[in-house]
Design an enzyme around this catalytic site. Structure first.
Site, PDB file in Angstrom:
ATOM      1  N   SER A 162       0.827  -1.200   0.000  1.00 49.11           N
ATOM      2  CA  SER A 162       0.000   0.000   0.000  1.00 49.11           C
ATOM      3  C   SER A 162       0.870   1.261   0.000  1.00 49.11           C
ATOM      4  CB  SER A 162      -0.950  -0.028   1.204  1.00 49.11           C
ATOM      5  OG  SER A 162      -1.877   1.029   1.140  1.00 49.11           O
ATOM      6  N   ASP A 186      -0.512  -3.732  -4.148  1.00 51.63           N
ATOM      7  CA  ASP A 186      -1.623  -2.790  -4.219  1.00 51.63           C
ATOM      8  C   ASP A 186      -1.206  -1.400  -3.732  1.00 51.63           C
ATOM      9  OD1 ASP A 186      -4.221  -2.622  -5.261  1.00 51.63           O
ATOM     10  OD2 ASP A 186      -5.080  -2.471  -3.266  1.00 51.63           O
ATOM     11  N   HIS A 256      -8.261  -4.603  -0.516  1.00 49.19           N
ATOM     12  CA  HIS A 256      -6.911  -4.045  -0.424  1.00 49.19           C
ATOM     13  C   HIS A 256      -5.953  -5.064   0.190  1.00 49.19           C
ATOM     14  CE1 HIS A 256      -4.192  -0.735  -0.737  1.00 49.19           C
ATOM     15  NE2 HIS A 256      -4.109  -0.467   0.549  1.00 49.19           N
TER      16      HIS A 256
END
Length: 455
Positions: A162, A186, A256
């Site tokens: 992330s 991601d 996510h």
């Protein structure tokens, strides 16, 4: 007044506690914060926790300016850095230990967990974003010190989750792209959607950059940002994740977090997630991108630690996007077949195709409804059939074509040829049958034969 025995035991415990605290070789753990820290806000403090095959369950904190002062750190080994992202609750990521274990199983590595929880743990996401630059500078200085002590930048692998993916990109940019590899799981989307390449992860940040997308319509970042970008289920809406807000926290984070679970699964080798180069997920589902000529003599790229096998080809091809589908749970892999059919019927029909594979009393079904199949006189169609289960041996195949016709006589199709080619299992035989009559909305079954025997 406490009995003498109790006083003695308390004294022993206190002594043991004091020895443990004084012991320089005691285990170090990821910083554990809570919501009160997040409400008040935390200031950046970066800790580097070293794990090797010799201390898999006991982290050792590294000195930022003298990493070799820790005897377990070996500059001649490759080094993998694990970089977490935004931590709105302050709790340690539950996946950190799993990733350490799985990476150690791949190679004899220095595995360094970059603990910047103090900085990432803020209710204000924008504050955490601001700290990524400062944390990147800190990590850059450490890697330069590693290089001064004999480590090769080409042997450094940054794995960023992330917001951590962009932090890894900033480190790579600071080092002029000389880092061996960056893996972005991601990469975060908020505040990076309109960012220029210099302001986010991009292919120039390392000699090789691979990216996995699972939540592009929410917390993840759209687009292509590596030498190869994997899009699980198109990069959005992962199977098994809640579709309504009533599911609570899981509704927001499930898609996510799936990027980490898929990467861990690939490290554990319990799932093989093959990516097919294609212009879009829709085109992939329609069976238009099921070959990998550009990657021959090897196969299509597979997600995970070993994707660097395709590095040279990917560098020659330029930025490449690949797509794959998954199931809702472990081992996530779907079994894919390319289905080639030649139809012969007098009138044009449109339909949805259902295919079942049977092994004993078990069966698995694929519904091919990404677009209505055009069925007309002497038409060759190529479809992608994806099954949740891998049943072997396949003893029977069932086929059904639903046209939506519920009144009037049922129309019949003649299939001159049905050919099923296993895509991820090239050692298995291609299955064929010829000249089959199928009545619309009715299942027909047949015993598949090796194609050379079916002629």
């Amino acid at each position: 007044m406490l009995p003498g025995r109790v006083v003695f035991l308390l004294g022993v415990l206190a002594l043991c506690k004091g020895v443990q605290e004084a012991d320089p070789e005691s285990c170090e753990h990821f910083t554990d914060l809570n919501l009160s820290h997040c409400f008040m806000g935390t200031r950046l403090y970066v800790r580097l926790l070293l794990y090797t095959r010799s201390n898999l369950h006991c982290g050792r904190e590294l000195h930022h300016h003298h990493p070799s002062s820790q005897p377990l750190f070996n500059v001649s080994r490759p080094t993998a850095f694990i970089i977490h992202g935004y931590r709105p609750t302050g709790a340690p990521p539950i996946w950190i230990d799993h990733m350490v274990q799985m990476l150690a199983a791949q190679d004899d590595l220095n595995i360094i967990v970059v603990d910047w929880n103090q900085g990432a743990a803020n209710l204000n996401y924008f504050t955490a974003v601001t700290y990524t630059r400062e944390a990147a500078s800190n990590l850059t200085s450490f890697i330069i010190t590693m290089e001064d002590e004999g480590a090769a930048l080409s042997s450094v692998h940054l794995i960023g989750v992330s917001l951590g993916a962009h932090l890894a990109g900033f480190v790579g940019a600071n080092l002029k792209g000389q880092i061996g590899r960056i893996t972005g799981l991601d990469p975060a989307g908020p505040m990076f959607t309109s960012a220029s390449p210099e302001q986010r992860l991009d292919p120039s940040d390392a000699q090789f950059v691979d990216v996995l997308h699972t939540d592009m319509n929410s917390f993840g970042l759209r687009g292509t940002h590596g030498h190869i970008d994997f899009y699980a289920n198109g990069g959005v809406d992962q199977p098994g994740c809640p579709q309504t807000i009533f599911a609570g926290k899981s509704y927001f984070v499930c898609d996510h977090q799936r990027s980490v679970l898929l990467f861990l699964c690939s490290l554990n080798r319990t799932c093989s997630l093959t990516g097919y180069p294609c212009a879009s997920y829709s085109a992939f589902l329609q069976g238009r991108c099921l070959q990998c000529e550009a990657f021959r003599p090897t196969s299509c790229p597979v997600l995970g630690y070993d994707v660097s096998r395709w590095r040279q080809t990917l560098l020659e091809l330029g930025q490449t996007q690949v797509f794959f589908s998954t199931t809702a749970s472990l081992p996530y892999s779907k079994l894919s077949y390319r289905v080639d059919m030649v139809t012969w019927n007098q009138y044009l029909r449109w339909g949805v195709v259902f295919i079942r594979l049977h092994s004993g009393r078990k069966f698995t079904e694929a519904r091919i409804d990404h677009g209505l199949l055009r069925l007309e006189q002497y038409t060759s169609s190529r479809l992608l059939a994806q099954f949740d289960d891998d049943l072997q041996p396949v003893q029977k195949v069932s086929l059904r074509i639903n046209t939506g016709n519920v009144i009037g006589p049922r129309y019949k199709f003649r299939l001159l040829r049905v050919r099923l080619t296993p895509l991820e299992r090239p050692h298995r035989p291609v299955m064929c049958r010829y000249d089959i009559i199928v009545e619309e909305n009715t299942e027909v079954s047949f015993r598949p034969l090796p194609c050379e025997a079916a002629v």
